[in-house]
Every structure is written in structure tokens, then in C-alpha cells.
Write a protein that holds these residues in place. Structure first.
Motif, PDB file in Angstrom:
ATOM      1  N   SER A 113       0.612  -1.220  -0.024  1.00 27.07           N
ATOM      2  CA  SER A 113      -0.017  -0.098   0.000  1.00 27.07           C
ATOM      3  C   SER A 113       0.761   1.309  -0.060  1.00 27.07           C
ATOM      4  N   GLU A 114       1.838   0.964   0.701  1.00 26.62           N
ATOM      5  CA  GLU A 114       2.809   2.483   0.557  1.00 26.62           C
ATOM      6  C   GLU A 114       3.437   2.562  -0.678  1.00 26.62           C
TER       7      GLU A 114
ATOM      8  N   TYR B 270      -7.626  -3.584  -4.330  1.00 31.81           N
ATOM      9  CA  TYR B 270      -8.191  -2.637  -3.239  1.00 31.81           C
ATOM     10  C   TYR B 270      -7.042  -1.349  -2.905  1.00 31.81           C
ATOM     11  N   HIS B 271      -5.674  -1.607  -2.578  1.00 31.18           N
ATOM     12  CA  HIS B 271      -4.889  -0.399  -2.495  1.00 31.18           C
ATOM     13  C   HIS B 271      -5.103   0.637  -3.522  1.00 31.18           C
ATOM     14  N   VAL B 272      -4.758   0.088  -4.751  1.00 31.59           N
ATOM     15  CA  VAL B 272      -5.151   1.217  -5.882  1.00 31.59           C
ATOM     16  C   VAL B 272      -6.416   1.919  -5.781  1.00 31.59           C
ATOM     17  N   THR B 273      -7.518   1.050  -5.681  1.00 30.76           N
ATOM     18  CA  THR B 273      -8.669   1.784  -5.722  1.00 30.76           C
ATOM     19  C   THR B 273      -8.893   2.617  -4.576  1.00 30.76           C
ATOM     20  N   ARG B 274      -8.521   2.139  -3.280  1.00 25.95           N
ATOM     21  CA  ARG B 274      -8.442   3.280  -2.081  1.00 25.95           C
ATOM     22  C   ARG B 274      -7.717   4.365  -2.258  1.00 25.95           C
ATOM     23  N   ALA B 275      -6.528   4.137  -2.959  1.00 24.79           N
ATOM     24  CA  ALA B 275      -5.758   5.532  -3.061  1.00 24.79           C
ATOM     25  C   ALA B 275      -6.470   6.591  -4.170  1.00 24.79           C
ATOM     26  N   VAL B 276      -7.197   5.947  -5.066  1.00 27.24           N
ATOM     27  CA  VAL B 276      -7.736   6.941  -6.070  1.00 27.24           C
ATOM     28  C   VAL B 276      -8.940   7.347  -5.990  1.00 27.24           C
ATOM     29  N   LEU B 277      -9.894   6.306  -5.194  1.00 25.57           N
ATOM     30  CA  LEU B 277     -11.340   6.955  -5.087  1.00 25.57           C
ATOM     31  C   LEU B 277     -11.466   8.220  -4.577  1.00 25.57           C
ATOM     32  N   PRO B 278     -10.781   8.768  -3.674  1.00 23.59           N
ATOM     33  CA  PRO B 278     -11.131  10.075  -3.118  1.00 23.59           C
ATOM     34  C   PRO B 278     -10.822  11.202  -3.946  1.00 23.59           C
ATOM     35  N   GLN B 279      -9.871  10.974  -5.048  1.00 21.67           N
ATOM     36  CA  GLN B 279      -9.935  11.982  -6.311  1.00 21.67           C
ATOM     37  C   GLN B 279     -11.339  12.150  -7.107  1.00 21.67           C
ATOM     38  N   MET B 280     -11.949  10.858  -7.057  1.00 20.75           N
ATOM     39  CA  MET B 280     -12.905  10.805  -7.896  1.00 20.75           C
ATOM     40  C   MET B 280     -14.312  11.378  -7.238  1.00 20.75           C
ATOM     41  N   ILE B 281     -14.374  10.969  -5.968  1.00 23.50           N
ATOM     42  CA  ILE B 281     -15.595  11.454  -4.890  1.00 23.50           C
ATOM     43  C   ILE B 281     -15.294  13.002  -5.088  1.00 23.50           C
TER      44      ILE B 281
ATOM     45  N   LYS C  61     -10.167 -13.650  -8.273  1.00 23.25           N
ATOM     46  CA  LYS C  61     -10.829 -13.120  -9.432  1.00 23.25           C
ATOM     47  C   LYS C  61     -12.514 -13.005  -8.812  1.00 23.25           C
ATOM     48  N   PHE C  62     -13.007 -14.006  -8.288  1.00 21.49           N
ATOM     49  CA  PHE C  62     -14.407 -14.150  -7.393  1.00 21.49           C
ATOM     50  C   PHE C  62     -14.414 -12.972  -6.618  1.00 21.49           C
ATOM     51  N   ALA C  63     -13.324 -12.897  -5.755  1.00 23.64           N
ATOM     52  CA  ALA C  63     -13.274 -11.836  -4.785  1.00 23.64           C
ATOM     53  C   ALA C  63     -13.347 -10.502  -5.270  1.00 23.64           C
ATOM     54  N   ILE C  64     -12.725 -10.277  -6.563  1.00 20.45           N
ATOM     55  CA  ILE C  64     -12.764  -8.916  -7.264  1.00 20.45           C
ATOM     56  C   ILE C  64     -14.210  -8.728  -7.543  1.00 20.45           C
ATOM     57  N   GLN C  65     -15.316  -9.858  -7.915  1.00 19.65           N
ATOM     58  CA  GLN C  65     -16.731  -9.523  -8.418  1.00 19.65           C
ATOM     59  C   GLN C  65     -17.277  -8.988  -7.255  1.00 19.65           C
ATOM     60  N   GLY C  66     -17.178  -9.523  -6.130  1.00 28.41           N
ATOM     61  CA  GLY C  66     -17.855  -9.135  -4.706  1.00 28.41           C
ATOM     62  C   GLY C  66     -17.412  -7.588  -4.409  1.00 28.41           C
TER      63      GLY C  66
END
Ligand SMILES: NC(=O)c1ccc[n+]([C@@H]2O[C@H](COP(=O)([O-])OP(=O)(O)OC[C@H]3O[C@@H](n4cnc5c(N)ncnc54)[C@H](OP(=O)(O)O)[C@@H]3O)[C@@H](O)[C@H]2O)c1
Length: 240
Positions: free
Chosen positions: A68-69, A120-131, A160-165
Motif C-alpha cells: 500500500s505504501e 484494493y490498495h489502488v482503488t482506495r488511493a484513487v477513489l477520493p480523487q473521484m469522489i 477473481k471471484f473476490a474482485i467480483q464481490g
């Protein structure tokens, strides 16, 4: 009817080869500025130079998405260089094949660390920019293995099943922020991940090519912002 994506900013993981590389170049051709992430510097550098030849800005950062870092540093640097992301292509992943009892526990676990926690790490880092912008597109590259397990792919399928959820739940959560979350489930594509050193023999019309997926992603992103394709499966025409 759709939207122009010229001038938007896309961050793409796993952009040094295969589907990620083809997508970065297809987006650059459409006038999208691209931020590229993977572990191998020389491959990223080559894709960045090729993207720039289409007249867009390209920025690359070496990072292992399982950490994550490293991800946070890469995303901060990309935001500083290119601006906040309009588009995130969560593409980086590893394959791991072998019968359940033959695969050592560390390999099994590492597949999930990269494919699930990395995404998860990448999405968590980028999502605040989109929000913050109240707008964004996230494309998750899952797999047909994320919908139906096949023998010898327990860890890859589990990841990949985890990614779906994760994606389904995230999609429901961020619709109110005008963020579209698309899940793509390709079957076999002619890349190193699928074919290793046999890849050179697979560059013909019998197999889906990374460029086919890239073209499809561009078409998804050009859809009017009021609509998105939440799940889709990509198959080769010919059975093999
Ligand atoms: N090919 C298929 O048949 C197929 C089918 C269904 C789904 N998919 C999915 O499509 C996506 C792209 O795969 P591909 O087929 O294009 O394979 P690929 O050519 O092997 O590309 C994978 C990319 O991910 C990067 N990567 C791997 N581990 C990473 C890590 N820990 N941190 C950062 N980057 C990492 C790799 O670069 P580095 O090694 O330099 O880090 C590479 O750029 C994956 O999600 C895969 O599961 C592929």
C-alpha cells in the motif's frame, strides 16, 4: 450521443505489457493523458514514450500494488504530475496455476495479495480523487475465471471471484457520486500471463488480442455518463 474522452486523465495498473499496455496506448490515441504503474521500469518507460508520441502527457511509476505504501506514493506522484484521475483501469494481476495440493501456501496467498489487496490498495488511493470531482470511471479487469472456476486455478479463481464481490459492492456504494464501475470478464487473451513463452504463436485471429480489449474499454468509456455496463464477458469467436 456519447462523450468525448479527449483531455481526461487515466491511471492504468499493469501498463507495461499485455492488456494494460494496449489500453494505455489506445487511450493515448484518443487524447487521454496516462499514468502507468507496474514493477518493471523499462517496459513502463517504453509505453510512456509511445503514448507521448500521440501528443498526450504520460507519467509512469514503478510500484508493486501488493504494497500500500508504494501504491500511495505512486498515486500521489501521478496526481501531482497529471492531475486527479478521471479513469482508473484496475488491470494488474498475476496468474498462478497448479493443482490445489501441489501449490505451496505462499504462492496461493501471494495471488490474493496482488490480485485482491493490490486492486484494493489502488482503488482506495484513487477513489477520493473521484469522489471530490463527483465523477469517475473505474474499470476492473476480472476474468471468466472469476465467474466459473477451472481445474488448476484455485488461487487465481478465488482472487477473481473476490474482485467480483468487491466491485459489485463498491459499484452500489459510489453510484451516487457519479462514479461508474465496470467489470470486464475476458476469456483467454493472447498475453504473457496466459501463454508465457508460447505467446509469439498466439498472435493470430484465433485468439483475442490485448488490442481487442483495449478497443472495447475505449468504447465503454465513451458511453454517455448516464449509462454504464456493469458486467460484461469477452469471448474469442473461435472455440479452442
Ligand atoms: N490473458 C488472459 O487470458 C486473461 C484472461 C482474463 C483476465 N485477464 C486479466 O487481464 C489483466 C491483465 O493481464 P494480461 O493478460 O495483460 O497479463 P500480463 O501481460 O502479464 O500483464 C500483467 C501486468 O500486471 C503487472 N503486474 C503484475 N504484478 C504486479 C504487481 N504486483 N504490481 C504491479 N504490477 C503488477 C505486470 O507488470 P510487472 O510484471 O512489470 O509488474 C504486467 O504489466 C489481469 O488482471 C488478468 O488477470 C487476462
Amino acid at each position: 450521443m456519447g462523450q468525448d474522452i479527449k483531455g481526461k486523465v487515466a491511471y492504468i495498473t499493469g501498463a507495461g505489457s499485455g492488456i494494460g499496455r494496449a489500453t494505455a496506448l489506445a487511450l493515448a490515441q484518443e487524447g487521454v493523458h496516462v499514468g502507468l504503474i507496474a514493477r518493471t521500469k523499462n517496459k513502463l518507460e517504453a509505453v510512456a514514450r509511445e503514448a507521448e508520441s500521440h501528443g498526450v502527457k504520460a507519467n509512469y511509476k514503478v510500484a508493486d500494488i501488493a504494497h500500500s505504501e508504494q501504491v500511495n506514493q505512486a498515486i500521489t506522484s501521478m496526481e501531482n504530475n497529471l492531475g486527479p484521475a478521471d479513469i482508473l483501469i484496475n488491470n494488474a494481476a498475476i496468474g498462478a496455476y497448479g493443482n490445489f495440493l501441489d501449490m505451496d501456501p505462499d504462492t496461493w496467498k501471494h495471488t490474493l495479495e496482488v490480485n485482491v489487496f493490490g486492486t484494493y490498495h489502488v482503488t482506495r488511493a484513487v477513489l477520493p480523487q473521484m469522489i471530490k470531482k463527483n465523477q469517475g470511471d473505474i474499470l476492473m479487469i476480472s476474468s471468466s475465471n472469476g465467474l466459473k472456476g477451472t481445474a488448476g486455478s484455485t488461487s487465481y479463481s478465488a482472487s477473481k471471484f473476490a474482485i467480483q464481490g468487491m466491485t459489485e459492492a463498491l459499484m452500489q456504494e459510489v453510484r451516487k457520486n457519479n462514479i461508474r464501475v465496470f467489470t470486464l470478464n475476458p476469456s483467454l487473451v493472447a498475453t504473457e500471463l496466459a501463454f508465457g513463452d508460447q505467446l509469439a504463436e498466439k498472435n493470430d485471429d484465433k485468439y483475442m488480442q490485448p488490442e481487442d480489449l483495449a478497443e472495447y474499454m475505449v468504447s465503454l468509456l465513451k458511453l454517455h455518463p448516464r449509462i454504464f455496463i456493469k458486467q460484461s464477458l469477452q469471448w474469442a469467436t473461435n472455440p479452442f
